[in-house]
Design a protein around this motif. Structure first.
Motif, PDB file in Angstrom:
ATOM      1  N   THR A 168      20.934  35.457   7.628  1.00  0.00           N
ATOM      2  CA  THR A 168      19.809  35.222   8.874  1.00  0.00           C
ATOM      3  C   THR A 168      19.265  36.111   9.517  1.00  0.00           C
ATOM      4  N   PHE A 169      19.627  37.512   9.611  1.00  0.00           N
ATOM      5  CA  PHE A 169      19.346  38.511  10.181  1.00  0.00           C
ATOM      6  C   PHE A 169      18.224  39.002   9.426  1.00  0.00           C
ATOM      7  N   VAL A 170      18.209  39.123   8.022  1.00  0.00           N
ATOM      8  CA  VAL A 170      17.109  39.589   7.161  1.00  0.00           C
ATOM      9  C   VAL A 170      16.002  38.796   7.323  1.00  0.00           C
ATOM     10  N   SER A 171      16.359  37.226   7.292  1.00  0.00           N
ATOM     11  CA  SER A 171      15.253  36.138   7.160  1.00  0.00           C
ATOM     12  C   SER A 171      14.317  36.432   8.698  1.00  0.00           C
ATOM     13  N   LEU A 172      15.149  36.645   9.492  1.00  0.00           N
ATOM     14  CA  LEU A 172      14.282  36.731  10.881  1.00  0.00           C
ATOM     15  C   LEU A 172      13.464  38.043  11.060  1.00  0.00           C
ATOM     16  N   CYS A 173      13.981  39.115  10.463  1.00  0.00           N
ATOM     17  CA  CYS A 173      13.203  40.299  10.155  1.00  0.00           C
ATOM     18  C   CYS A 173      12.001  40.270   9.510  1.00  0.00           C
ATOM     19  N   VAL A 174      12.244  39.302   8.165  1.00  0.00           N
ATOM     20  CA  VAL A 174      10.855  38.967   7.441  1.00  0.00           C
ATOM     21  C   VAL A 174      10.077  37.990   8.457  1.00  0.00           C
ATOM     22  N   ALA A 175      10.307  37.257   9.186  1.00  0.00           N
ATOM     23  CA  ALA A 175       9.501  36.570  10.053  1.00  0.00           C
ATOM     24  C   ALA A 175       8.765  37.172  11.035  1.00  0.00           C
ATOM     25  N   LEU A 176       9.455  38.526  11.514  1.00  0.00           N
ATOM     26  CA  LEU A 176       8.768  39.278  12.485  1.00  0.00           C
ATOM     27  C   LEU A 176       7.737  40.057  11.647  1.00  0.00           C
ATOM     28  N   ALA A 177       8.190  40.524  10.476  1.00  0.00           N
ATOM     29  CA  ALA A 177       7.119  41.292   9.640  1.00  0.00           C
ATOM     30  C   ALA A 177       5.842  40.433   9.390  1.00  0.00           C
ATOM     31  N   ILE A 178       6.004  39.010   9.309  1.00  0.00           N
ATOM     32  CA  ILE A 178       4.648  38.134   8.883  1.00  0.00           C
ATOM     33  C   ILE A 178       4.059  38.138  10.283  1.00  0.00           C
ATOM     34  N   ILE A 179       4.657  38.200  11.306  1.00  0.00           N
ATOM     35  CA  ILE A 179       4.042  38.099  12.854  1.00  0.00           C
ATOM     36  C   ILE A 179       3.196  39.433  12.868  1.00  0.00           C
ATOM     37  N   ASN A 180       3.986  40.449  12.460  1.00  0.00           N
ATOM     38  CA  ASN A 180       3.376  41.879  12.741  1.00  0.00           C
ATOM     39  C   ASN A 180       2.189  41.955  11.880  1.00  0.00           C
ATOM     40  N   ALA A 181       2.244  41.516  10.678  1.00  0.00           N
ATOM     41  CA  ALA A 181       1.064  41.517   9.803  1.00  0.00           C
ATOM     42  C   ALA A 181      -0.117  40.717  10.604  1.00  0.00           C
ATOM     43  N   GLY A 182       0.072  39.420  11.065  1.00  0.00           N
ATOM     44  CA  GLY A 182      -0.925  38.897  11.665  1.00  0.00           C
ATOM     45  C   GLY A 182      -1.706  39.534  12.722  1.00  0.00           C
ATOM     46  N   ILE A 183      -0.728  40.213  13.644  1.00  0.00           N
ATOM     47  CA  ILE A 183      -1.412  41.112  14.657  1.00  0.00           C
ATOM     48  C   ILE A 183      -2.358  42.112  13.845  1.00  0.00           C
ATOM     49  N   VAL A 184      -1.869  42.960  13.093  1.00  0.00           N
ATOM     50  CA  VAL A 184      -2.594  43.927  12.503  1.00  0.00           C
ATOM     51  C   VAL A 184      -3.995  43.481  11.907  1.00  0.00           C
ATOM     52  N   MET A 185      -3.748  42.251  11.162  1.00  0.00           N
ATOM     53  CA  MET A 185      -4.791  41.875  10.325  1.00  0.00           C
ATOM     54  C   MET A 185      -5.962  41.288  11.436  1.00  0.00           C
ATOM     55  N   VAL A 186      -5.435  40.688  12.492  1.00  0.00           N
ATOM     56  CA  VAL A 186      -6.523  40.263  13.476  1.00  0.00           C
ATOM     57  C   VAL A 186      -7.410  41.556  14.020  1.00  0.00           C
ATOM     58  N   ILE A 187      -6.522  42.589  14.442  1.00  0.00           N
ATOM     59  CA  ILE A 187      -7.076  43.680  14.931  1.00  0.00           C
ATOM     60  C   ILE A 187      -8.509  44.198  13.822  1.00  0.00           C
ATOM     61  N   GLN A 188      -7.642  44.509  12.696  1.00  0.00           N
ATOM     62  CA  GLN A 188      -8.639  45.064  11.391  1.00  0.00           C
ATOM     63  C   GLN A 188      -9.846  44.103  11.568  1.00  0.00           C
ATOM     64  N   ASN A 189      -9.664  42.801  11.285  1.00  0.00           N
ATOM     65  CA  ASN A 189     -10.640  41.862  10.973  1.00  0.00           C
ATOM     66  C   ASN A 189     -11.693  41.748  12.310  1.00  0.00           C
ATOM     67  N   SER A 190     -11.356  41.985  13.443  1.00  0.00           N
ATOM     68  CA  SER A 190     -12.061  41.856  14.463  1.00  0.00           C
ATOM     69  C   SER A 190     -13.104  43.092  14.465  1.00  0.00           C
ATOM     70  N   ARG A 191     -12.648  44.244  14.058  1.00  0.00           N
ATOM     71  CA  ARG A 191     -13.423  45.282  14.054  1.00  0.00           C
ATOM     72  C   ARG A 191     -14.631  45.249  12.863  1.00  0.00           C
TER      73      ARG A 191
END
Length: 467
Positions: free
Chosen positions: A296-319
């Motif tokens: 469960t801990f590993v799965s939650l970390c992966v979910a956070l990784a996806i959210i993390n990727a979403g933040i960075v991609m929005v930042i990148q793409n807005s530029r």
């Protein structure tokens, strides 16, 4: 007709007195690397992309990924050199426009725009799968929520986002580390199995993995560590970009390769049998090696990784959208809106334009569009490789920039690999991408080209032109 490096001159743009604006240089190598690594999301790659490779390549998966990482070196070299030569928030399109011509740069922008609008929601919808150990959610609604959260985070100051994504990144690296430790601790086979080229077949039979199967798998492996190009998009906000862009690109490639390859090697050695390895269910293997709490801990970390990727991609793409408006790619009202900066120094309208439609796209079947994006990314890399071949002509060859070794062999090798990947794509995806390219070319021919004195004026901030 080719472009030359041109500084932003607000006084010459009468249609918008408060634009274009310059982004603020606020992050160094560490912050840039954290943001860029978050876009690569090595843990997401490990849990989302690698299982598909295990199912098709079995024990040859680690070798395939290692070859892919090596082939990414010339890609990183091209981005490092061009990103330091032409550091712009426009990324690939600013580079290609300057070195290969305005039409080529426009097509590079269109290819990047496809990725901008499609990839973030596709990744965001995967969040629900990794939240399943705690709560069962609808993938579309969960993906939409992730996109909106990423959009709100993208409105903040870039330095604040570097800290946010850095914390999430630490968690996903810990998850990958847990998998690696458990896999090595439960090794069932020796290092020789990494080159045994075996995969589980029907009725418990062992089938061989051929060299051609490994070559076909490179189409996935090449993109396993892609994302280091984010450093180029952030180059306008990196301190001392002539030095820090190359450092960020190369550091990101090295770190992400290690974070992916070490756990893959451990999984190959630690899988209970060949059938379990070919099944590629890493979460089940983690539970078998430990207990459900660790899984469960590993799965939650992966979910956070996806959210993390979403933040960075929005930042990148807005530029990217911000830069296109600054370079007058659209009618005046659109340019004026997309080039506005908010109180935190972020392009807030461009951020909303990327994030909000992405939330709605989570309710659309994106299988075909995702295939189109794969073709678009390959074509985009191909244009960058061609630009790298042209990057030392004339005065560009004497400008201060990080220079790749073994030029021009590196970009030539990259072009050959990318052409191979391109021809391996499904015909329908090639047709869709070709149709979009045709529409973009018509827009260029009938709107941008007749207005070449006032439209698509690819420019660079003044401080990037210092020799």
């Amino acid at each position: 007709m080719t472009d030359t490096l041109r500084p932003v001159e607000t006084g010459l743009l009468s249609e918008a007195t408060d634009s274009p604006q310059k982004l603020k240089r606020s992050i160094g190598v560490v912050g840039g690397t954290l943001l860029t690594l978050s876009c690569v999301t090595p843990a997401s790659t490990l849990f989302v992309i690698v299982p598909d490779l295990f199912s098709s390549l079995g024990t040859a998966t680690a070798l395939c990924l290692a070859i892919g990482a090596l082939l990414c070196i010339p890609v990183a070299f091209c981005y490092s050199e061009l990103g330091t030569l032409i550091p712009s928030a426009g990324g690939e399109y600013a580079i290609v426009s300057t070195l290969a011509g305005r039409l080529s740069g426009w097509l590079a922008f269109v290819m990047s725009l496809l990725v901008v609008m499609i990839v973030p929601p596709v990744i965001a919808m995967g969040t629900a799968d990794y939240l399943a150990p705690i709560v069962h959610l609808d993938p579309s609604w969960t993906g939409a929520g992730v996109m909106m959260a990423a959009t709100l985070a993208g409105l903040l100051d870039l330095r604040a986002n570097a800290w946010i994504t850095g914390i999430f990144l630490v968690l996903e690296v810990i998850a990958a580390g847990v998998v690696a430790v458990l896999g090595f601790a439960h090794s069932h086979r020796g290092l020789g199995s990494l080159t045994s080229f075996q995969i589980a077949g029907e009725h418990a039979r062992v089938n061989p993995v051929t060299a051609m199967m490994v070559l076909s798998g490179l189409a996935i492996a090449l993109f396993a560590t892609q994302g280091f190009s984010t450093a180029v998009y952030l180059s306008e906000e990196l301190e001392n970009p002539r030095r820090n862009v190359a450092r960020t690109v190369l550091a990101t490639l090295a770190i992400s390769s290690v974070v992916i390859l070490v756990p893959v090697t451990a999984i190959t050695l630690g899988a209970g049998n060949l059938t379990a390895l070919t099944g590629g269910n890493i979460s089940s293997m983690v539970i078998a090696w430990s207990n459900s709490a660790v899984g469960t801990f590993v799965s939650l970390c992966v979910a956070l990784a996806i959210i993390n990727a979403g933040i960075v991609m929005v930042i990148q793409n807005s530029r990217v959208l911000f830069a296109s408006a600054r370079d007058k790619a659209w009618p005046s009202p659109v340019n004026n809106a997309l080039s506005k900066l908010g109180r935190f120094g972020s392009p807030w309208v461009a951020t909303l334009v990327v994030g909000v439609p992405g939330a709605f796209l989570c309710f659309v079947n994106l299988d075909t569009l995702y295939g189109v994006t794969g073709v678009a990314v390959t074509a985009l890399y191909l244009l960058v490789a061609v630009a790298a071949l042209l990057g030392r002509r004339g005065h560009h060859g004497t400008r201060k920039a990080w220079r790749m070794p073994l030029w021009p062999a590196m970009p030539v090798l990259l072009i050959a690999v990318l052409v191979y990947i391109l021809v391996e794509q499904e015909v329908s995806y090639l047709i869709w991408t070709g149709g979009i390219t045709l529409v973009a070319t018509l827009y260029w021919a009938f709107y941008l080209r007749p207005r070449q004195e006032t439209r698509w004026l690819v420019s660079l901030p003044e401080d990037t032109l210092e020799s």
